[in-house]
Scaffold this active site. Structure first.
Site, PDB file in Angstrom:
ATOM      1  N   HIS A  88       0.819  -1.216   0.000  1.00  0.00           N
ATOM      2  CA  HIS A  88       0.000   0.000   0.000  1.00  0.00           C
ATOM      3  C   HIS A  88       0.858   1.273   0.000  1.00  0.00           C
ATOM      4  CE1 HIS A  88      -3.122  -2.704   2.252  1.00  0.00           C
ATOM      5  NE2 HIS A  88      -2.894  -3.096   1.012  1.00  0.00           N
ATOM      6  N   ASN A  91       0.409   4.699   1.984  1.00  0.00           N
ATOM      7  CA  ASN A  91      -0.506   4.525   3.109  1.00  0.00           C
ATOM      8  C   ASN A  91       0.175   3.781   4.258  1.00  0.00           C
ATOM      9  OD1 ASN A  91      -2.712   4.045   0.501  1.00  0.00           O
ATOM     10  ND2 ASN A  91      -3.083   5.653   1.975  1.00  0.00           N
ATOM     11  N   ARG A  99      15.887  13.809  10.801  1.00  0.00           N
ATOM     12  CA  ARG A  99      16.503  13.079  11.895  1.00  0.00           C
ATOM     13  C   ARG A  99      17.644  13.967  12.375  1.00  0.00           C
ATOM     14  NH1 ARG A  99      18.079   7.058  10.673  1.00  0.00           N
ATOM     15  NH2 ARG A  99      19.467   8.115   9.205  1.00  0.00           N
ATOM     16  N   ASP A 124      -8.093   3.229  -5.666  1.00  0.00           N
ATOM     17  CA  ASP A 124      -9.553   3.384  -5.593  1.00  0.00           C
ATOM     18  C   ASP A 124      -9.990   4.831  -5.748  1.00  0.00           C
ATOM     19  OD1 ASP A 124      -8.629   4.352  -3.173  1.00  0.00           O
ATOM     20  OD2 ASP A 124     -10.106   3.291  -1.940  1.00  0.00           O
ATOM     21  N   GLY A 125      -9.021   5.758  -5.894  1.00  0.00           N
ATOM     22  CA  GLY A 125      -9.354   7.166  -6.017  1.00  0.00           C
ATOM     23  C   GLY A 125      -9.554   7.865  -4.699  1.00  0.00           C
ATOM     24  N   ASP A 150      -7.511  -3.663  -1.557  1.00  0.00           N
ATOM     25  CA  ASP A 150      -7.580  -3.538  -0.094  1.00  0.00           C
ATOM     26  C   ASP A 150      -9.030  -3.631   0.375  1.00  0.00           C
ATOM     27  OD1 ASP A 150      -6.194  -3.339   2.376  1.00  0.00           O
ATOM     28  OD2 ASP A 150      -6.785  -1.239   2.570  1.00  0.00           O
ATOM     29  N   LEU A 185      -9.170   5.350   7.460  1.00  0.00           N
ATOM     30  CA  LEU A 185      -9.721   4.488   6.423  1.00  0.00           C
ATOM     31  C   LEU A 185      -9.791   3.059   6.957  1.00  0.00           C
ATOM     32  CD1 LEU A 185      -7.702   5.898   3.411  1.00  0.00           C
ATOM     33  CD2 LEU A 185     -10.189   6.001   3.646  1.00  0.00           C
TER      34      LEU A 185
END
Length: 257
Positions: A88, A91, A99, A124-125, A150, A185
């Site tokens: 993904h 995501n 750092r 999926d937009g 997903d 989500l």
């Protein structure tokens, strides 16, 4: 398997109480089922993760980095032990940050820069914007992207439908699955043809490349030699769709369903 060896900082809709460190004992529990487990998502920065990745890879299980807060050197170490994909892209995944006074890459930048890493994309937009999808396509090309739905239990349900995910109350809203409090989500409501439409219509890639991203690329990623090929001896799994990208007919093992 998406987890349980993931980062609590990047757990998304997954339940934190089920997250574990990849201890040798826990890894062995999974390796006992190596005949059915084809793919494992793991956060490469966790203690014991590199040994686990090496072990999974040695047993023929595809290893994907995801739900991870890794720095790019963590990702590189995982790559050297057999990780060849990320789960993904964009995501629940670390990206460039400071750092100290230096700016360094995360799992995302490592995946974009390493030609041998395949990137899953939830096209999926909703999960990823068209601009980010275009950026991924420019970085990885057709052969470096696997489209994934997903999809969770809300897939195909109308807006307003409620369902449970890992015991969490979720809702379908505006064509996407959300935790009921709208905090995250909860997977996707999409079917595979929706991803093809998104890539063709919103990312403007050729249809044949979008089809490759849902067929031959994922099959290659997990070593399914009989899938995604029109050849004698391969599985006769076929989908017929219209010029408008509506599914008309579906065949599994040569039989229409």
């Amino acid at each position: 398997m998406e987890g349980p060896f993931i980062s609590q900082a990047k757990c998304g809709a997954q339940r934190e109480e089920f997250i574990q460190k990849p201890s040798p004992a826990h890894v062995q529990q999974l390796l006992a089922h190596a005949d059915v487990i084809k793919r494992v998502t793991i956060a490469p920065e966790l203690p014991g993760a590199l040994e686990a990745i090496e072990n999974f890879h040695a047993h023929g299980i595809s290893v994907s980095g995801g739900h991870s807060d890794a720095f790019d050197e963590d990702a590189r170490a995982a790559f050297e032990r057999g990780m060849r994909s990320v789960t993904h892209a964009f995501n629940c995944m670390s990206s460039a940050r400071h750092r100290g006074v230096y700016r360094v890459g995360g799992l995302l930048e490592f995946a974009l820069s390493e030609p041998q890493i395949s990137c899953e994309l939830i096209a999926d937009g909703h999960h990823v914007s068209p601009t980010l999808m275009k950026m991924l396509y420019r970085a990885k090309g057709c052969g470096g992207i696997c489209l994934v739905t997903d999809a969770t239990a809300g897939a195909g349900l109308p807006d307003g439908s409620r369902f449970s995910l890992f015991g969490k109350d979720c809702i379908v809203e505006a064509g996407v699955c959300l935790v009921a409090d709208r905090s995250a989500l909860a997977g996707s409501a999409s079917q595979m043809i929706h991803l093809v439409r998104t890539m063709v219509r919103k990312v403007n890639i050729p249809l044949n490349e979008a089809v490759a991203m849902v067929t031959q690329n994922p099959a290659r990623a997990i070593g399914l030699d009989t899938k995604a090929r029109l050849a004698v001896g391969a599985d006769a799994d076929l989908v017929v769709f219209s010029p408008e990208l509506d599914v008309l007919r579906t065949f599994a093992a040569g039989k229409e369903i």
